[in-house]
Design an enzyme around this catalytic site. Structure first.
Site, PDB file in Angstrom:
ATOM      1  N   SER A  46      48.537 -33.365  37.537  1.00  0.00           N
ATOM      2  CA  SER A  46      47.134 -34.233  37.673  1.00  0.00           C
ATOM      3  C   SER A  46      46.381 -32.859  37.849  1.00  0.00           C
ATOM      4  CB  SER A  46      47.099 -34.808  38.974  1.00  0.00           C
ATOM      5  OG  SER A  46      47.734 -36.325  38.084  1.00  0.00           O
ATOM      6  N   GLY A 220      48.777 -38.691  36.315  1.00  0.00           N
ATOM      7  CA  GLY A 220      48.966 -37.535  35.605  1.00  0.00           C
ATOM      8  C   GLY A 220      47.554 -36.604  35.098  1.00  0.00           C
ATOM      9  N   GLY A 222      43.960 -35.620  32.980  1.00  0.00           N
ATOM     10  CA  GLY A 222      42.870 -35.934  31.634  1.00  0.00           C
ATOM     11  C   GLY A 222      42.019 -37.162  31.983  1.00  0.00           C
ATOM     12  N   CYS A 248      47.582 -44.609  39.578  1.00  0.00           N
ATOM     13  CA  CYS A 248      46.788 -43.201  39.631  1.00  0.00           C
ATOM     14  C   CYS A 248      46.356 -42.981  37.485  1.00  0.00           C
ATOM     15  CB  CYS A 248      47.096 -41.832  39.586  1.00  0.00           C
ATOM     16  SG  CYS A 248      46.547 -40.488  39.780  1.00  0.00           S
ATOM     17  N   LEU A 249      46.819 -42.603  36.958  1.00  0.00           N
ATOM     18  CA  LEU A 249      46.697 -42.222  35.228  1.00  0.00           C
ATOM     19  C   LEU A 249      47.440 -43.642  34.599  1.00  0.00           C
ATOM     20  CD1 LEU A 249      45.477 -40.786  33.032  1.00  0.00           C
ATOM     21  CD2 LEU A 249      47.870 -40.096  32.860  1.00  0.00           C
ATOM     22  N   GLY A 292      39.577 -37.932  38.597  1.00  0.00           N
ATOM     23  CA  GLY A 292      38.449 -37.683  38.339  1.00  0.00           C
ATOM     24  C   GLY A 292      37.514 -39.092  36.847  1.00  0.00           C
ATOM     25  N   TYR A 293      38.365 -39.984  37.186  1.00  0.00           N
ATOM     26  CA  TYR A 293      38.139 -41.250  36.078  1.00  0.00           C
ATOM     27  C   TYR A 293      38.351 -42.024  36.865  1.00  0.00           C
ATOM     28  CZ  TYR A 293      37.668 -37.708  32.062  1.00  0.00           C
ATOM     29  OH  TYR A 293      37.168 -37.068  31.208  1.00  0.00           O
ATOM     30  N   HIS A 333      48.403 -42.161  45.488  1.00  0.00           N
ATOM     31  CA  HIS A 333      48.958 -42.112  45.418  1.00  0.00           C
ATOM     32  C   HIS A 333      50.138 -42.503  47.190  1.00  0.00           C
ATOM     33  CE1 HIS A 333      48.835 -38.932  42.198  1.00  0.00           C
ATOM     34  NE2 HIS A 333      47.392 -39.357  42.497  1.00  0.00           N
ATOM     35  N   GLU A 335      53.018 -42.578  47.529  1.00  0.00           N
ATOM     36  CA  GLU A 335      54.089 -41.833  47.491  1.00  0.00           C
ATOM     37  C   GLU A 335      54.072 -40.279  47.921  1.00  0.00           C
ATOM     38  OE1 GLU A 335      52.004 -38.728  45.201  1.00  0.00           O
ATOM     39  OE2 GLU A 335      52.729 -41.623  45.005  1.00  0.00           O
TER      40      GLU A 335
END
Length: 360
Positions: A46, A220, A222, A248-249, A292-293, A333, A335
């Site tokens: 990430s 992940g 971006g 997350c992503l 960051g998003y 997260h 995990e």
């Protein structure tokens, strides 16, 4: 020691000493508040497309324990700390942190004021920066390049190139790798699951054809809105009755696939002590985070999904449960192990979801 400089897009310059690879890079500058776990940070996909500042002042004191890597390599563009330890002390240590950075061609800077730098990013927001050892830099040339920079194509960069399997005698789980940490597949495998890890751009039809008991969407790097092809495939997976758990992503992409919106945060959540509240029972987990998003849950149709978790600090969305579907997603997260493994129970919930579906 050779001088090194971090130049931010607002024109501020921080001077330190070069460490690791000698290499000039432009990257998005972010900070992580974890006191330990720097190897996990370095090997978290990430962080692709970002340079990481560690706010804890001494990094590398227990060295590099290769067994703890979360992926096959290190991903950040650069690594920044107040001080890097020269003499690690740990019976599991395989190498020092500088040797590790050199191995993966990652430049580092130490000796700059990471406290002041972190305060700058908190006040002004995440910025792009240039890491260089060139003392004769020209700000007039550099600043336009910094303002233009945006990391792109990072999911394609970090995903596995072909599918692979972790054998188990339990439920069949298809894990879509958008930049998955090893511990996601391991957490499922430890619960008996047979986990097949797929590249990020795998077609939904190819996954459905294997008749999995459940689907896992990984973390992940971006901007999630960049992943247009993946979002289209997730729309197809949503329309099945296969249980889905996303992190997350993966959480952001599933939300975008169902009409929600995402936006970039001022400086994001990156660290190992973020409190998140389960809205069903009021329980608070201490979570590890790196994003960051964030999903704008207020723009999500409440007939499609409802908020499941909220960040205690800033009230941003930390998870969704999809109405009438065997789908739940989290921003943090589960995990990871920042301390107590309290949020690991979410993997058990995913197992229970697959069990209920099988017995229905």
């Amino acid at each position: 020691m050779e001088k090194a400089f971090l130049i931010l897009e607002d024109g501020s310059v921080y001077e330190g000493k070069a460490y690791g690879a000698r290499k000039e890079v432009i990257s998005e500058i972010v900070f992580n508040t974890s006191m330990t776990g720097y190897l996990e940070v370095l090997t978290d996909p990430s962080y692709a497309g970002q340079a990481v500042i560690m706010t804890y002042p001494l990094i590398g004191n227990y060295g590099i324990c290769l067994e703890d890597m979360e992926s096959e390599r290190a991903w950040p563009d650069a690594f920044i700390a107040r001080e890097f330890a020269r003499m690690p002390s740990n019976f599991r240590c395989d190498m020092g942190i500088e040797e590790f950075l050199l191995k993966y061609d990652i430049p580092g800077i130490e000796g700059l004021d990471t406290r002041a730098l972190t305060k700058k990013l908190r006040e002004c927001g995440t910025m792009n920066g240039l890491i260089t050892t060139n003392e004769n830099f020209n700000l007039d040339e550099i600043l336009p390049k910094l303002k233009e920079y945006k990391p792109t194509g990072v999911v394609k960069k970090v995903t596995c190139k072909e599918k692979y399997e972790l054998k188990g005698d339990g439920y069949k789980v298809a894990l879509l790798d958008f930049g998955a940490k090893k511990n996601i597949a391991r957490s499922l495998n430890e619960r008996g699951c047979n986990v097949t890890v797929y590249p990020a751009l795998t077609k939904a039809e190819d996954i459905i054809a294997t008749n999995p008991d459940g689907i896992m969407l990984s973390n992940g790097p971006g901007d999630p809105k960049e992943c247009v092809e993946i979002i289209e495939e997730l729309k197809k997976l949503y329309n099945t009755d296969i249980p889905i758990f996303a992190i997350c992503l993966g959480h952001q992409l599933m939300a975008l696939a169902n009409g929600a919106d995402t936006h970039k945060m001022k400086y994001g959540h990156r660290g190992a002590n973020h409190p998140v509240k389960d809205l069903r029972n009021g329980r608070v987990y201490i979570s590890s985070q790196n994003h960051g998003y964030v999903v704008d849950d207020e723009k999500m149709d409440k007939n499609i999904a409802e908020p499941a978790f909220v960040n205690v600090n800033d009230k941003t969305n930390e998870g969704l449960r999809y109405v009438g579907k065997n789908i739940f997603t989290v921003q943090f997260h589960p995990e990871a192990c920042p301390g107590p493994k309290d949020s690991g129970v979410l993997f058990d919930e995913f197992i229970k979801m697959m069990e209920d579906k099988k017995n229905a």
